[in-house]
Design a protein around this motif. Structure first.
Motif, PDB file in Angstrom:
ATOM      1  N   GLY A  52      56.862 -36.306   5.065  1.00 27.47           N
ATOM      2  CA  GLY A  52      56.119 -35.179   5.616  1.00 27.47           C
ATOM      3  C   GLY A  52      55.766 -35.378   7.078  1.00 27.47           C
TER       4      GLY A  52
ATOM      5  N   TYR B 263      56.820 -29.792   2.411  1.00 24.51           N
ATOM      6  CA  TYR B 263      55.903 -30.929   2.590  1.00 24.51           C
ATOM      7  C   TYR B 263      54.580 -30.502   3.222  1.00 24.51           C
ATOM      8  CZ  TYR B 263      59.718 -34.035   1.370  1.00 24.51           C
ATOM      9  OH  TYR B 263      60.713 -34.682   0.692  1.00 24.51           O
TER      10      TYR B 263
ATOM     11  N   LYS C 252      51.276 -32.744   3.631  1.00 22.60           N
ATOM     12  CA  LYS C 252      51.583 -34.148   3.341  1.00 22.60           C
ATOM     13  C   LYS C 252      52.079 -34.835   4.624  1.00 22.60           C
ATOM     14  CE  LYS C 252      52.918 -33.145  -1.435  1.00 22.60           C
ATOM     15  NZ  LYS C 252      54.019 -33.161  -2.426  1.00 22.60           N
TER      16      LYS C 252
ATOM     17  N   SER D 166      56.024 -39.513   0.226  1.00 25.54           N
ATOM     18  CA  SER D 166      55.880 -38.104   0.589  1.00 25.54           C
ATOM     19  C   SER D 166      55.161 -37.958   1.929  1.00 25.54           C
ATOM     20  CB  SER D 166      55.125 -37.334  -0.499  1.00 25.54           C
ATOM     21  OG  SER D 166      53.799 -37.814  -0.638  1.00 25.54           O
ATOM     22  N   VAL D 167      54.224 -38.864   2.226  1.00 28.31           N
ATOM     23  CA  VAL D 167      53.521 -38.832   3.508  1.00 28.31           C
ATOM     24  C   VAL D 167      54.467 -39.235   4.635  1.00 28.31           C
ATOM     25  CG1 VAL D 167      51.632 -39.839   4.867  1.00 28.31           C
ATOM     26  CG2 VAL D 167      51.281 -39.274   2.454  1.00 28.31           C
TER      27      VAL D 167
END
Length: 249
Positions: free
Chosen positions: A169, A65, A68, A165-166
């Motif tokens: 991450g 990740y 991100k 994904s953020v």
């Protein structure tokens, strides 16, 4: 290295559960590890054995990740998390084993209740410095005691409805930093002796097996059923720790 077979009967599934969670399946299952191991050894020792294994797993997550994460949120969350680590270190230093078992039992049972009672709104909540600092501090505290910082952090992050994904991450980077920070108080408490480190090294071989298993389960196993089983077991373990704590007082 620890040679008690009952310890490994608890530790092997504990490490595999953490690996499965890191592999992308049942992301909350990792909180089961320390309470399960604590049935056979003192809680600080269980946490110390798990920490190097978690740091190895974090390295994989950081690579997956990279770039991100929510930078502004992360600064506040890490500050709160470090405060929580300090509070957790003081708890280990000054609380007796009975009180620590009571605390871990309450954390375990509380997380089960939070899992079944949580509700996430359909609209994104506004970021709040006060809430972010509070929940990240709780996360750092529970992470230090039991490597169980995920649920408190989720209470703050999930309502923000960040892109997936953020969100993942940000969580990965937060715990990678917090786990490295935890090395300092664990060393201060004298938890990294040769016995614990050699046991960590032996169990670390299970980490890639757990991660690969989690990746495969993500595609083939009903995650809802998996969660129900894990949280039912966590409830049983939490109640057992509460009983041990109460009877030892």
């Amino acid at each position: 290295m620890i040679t008690d077979p009952w310890f490994y009967a608890a530790a092997i599934p504990a490490v595999l559960l953490v690996g499965i969670a890191k592999g992308g399946f049942g992301s909350g299952a990792g909180i089961f590890a320390t309470p399960l191991m604590a049935l056979t050894i003192p809680i600080p020792q269980a946490a110390a054995i798990m920490l190097p294994i978690l740091i190895v797993m974090d390295a994989v997550g950081l690579w997956a990740y990279r770039g991100k994460f929510h930078r502004e949120n992360l600064k506040l969350l890490v500050a709160g998390g470090i405060i929580g680590v300090a509070l957790g270190a003081l708890a280990f230093r000054y609380l007796s084993d009975a009180w620590t078992r009571l605390a871990l039992g309450l954390i375990s049972v509380g997380f089960v209740l939070q899992y079944y009672g949580r509700r996430v709104g359909t609209h994104a909540a506004a970021a709040s410095r006060a809430k972010g600092l509070f929940w990240s501090t709780v996360s750092g505290l529970t992470s230090t005691i039991a490597h169980a910082g995920g649920p408190p952090l989720s209470i703050y992050l999930l309502p923000l409805r960040l892109e997936k994904s953020v969100l993942v991450g940000t969580t990965v980077v937060f715990f990678a930093v917090i786990n490295v920070v935890k090395l300092v108080p664990y060393a201060w408490l004298g938890l990294f002796d040769g016995r614990n480190l050699s046991t960590s090294a032996a169990l670390a071989a299970l980490a890639p097996i757990g991660i690969f298993t989690g990746y495969q389960m993500m595609r083939r196993v009903n995650e809802v059923l998996f969660y129900r089983i894990c949280y039912a077991l966590l409830l049983v373990v939490g109640l057992r720790l509460l009983w041990e704590g109460f009877t030892a007082l």
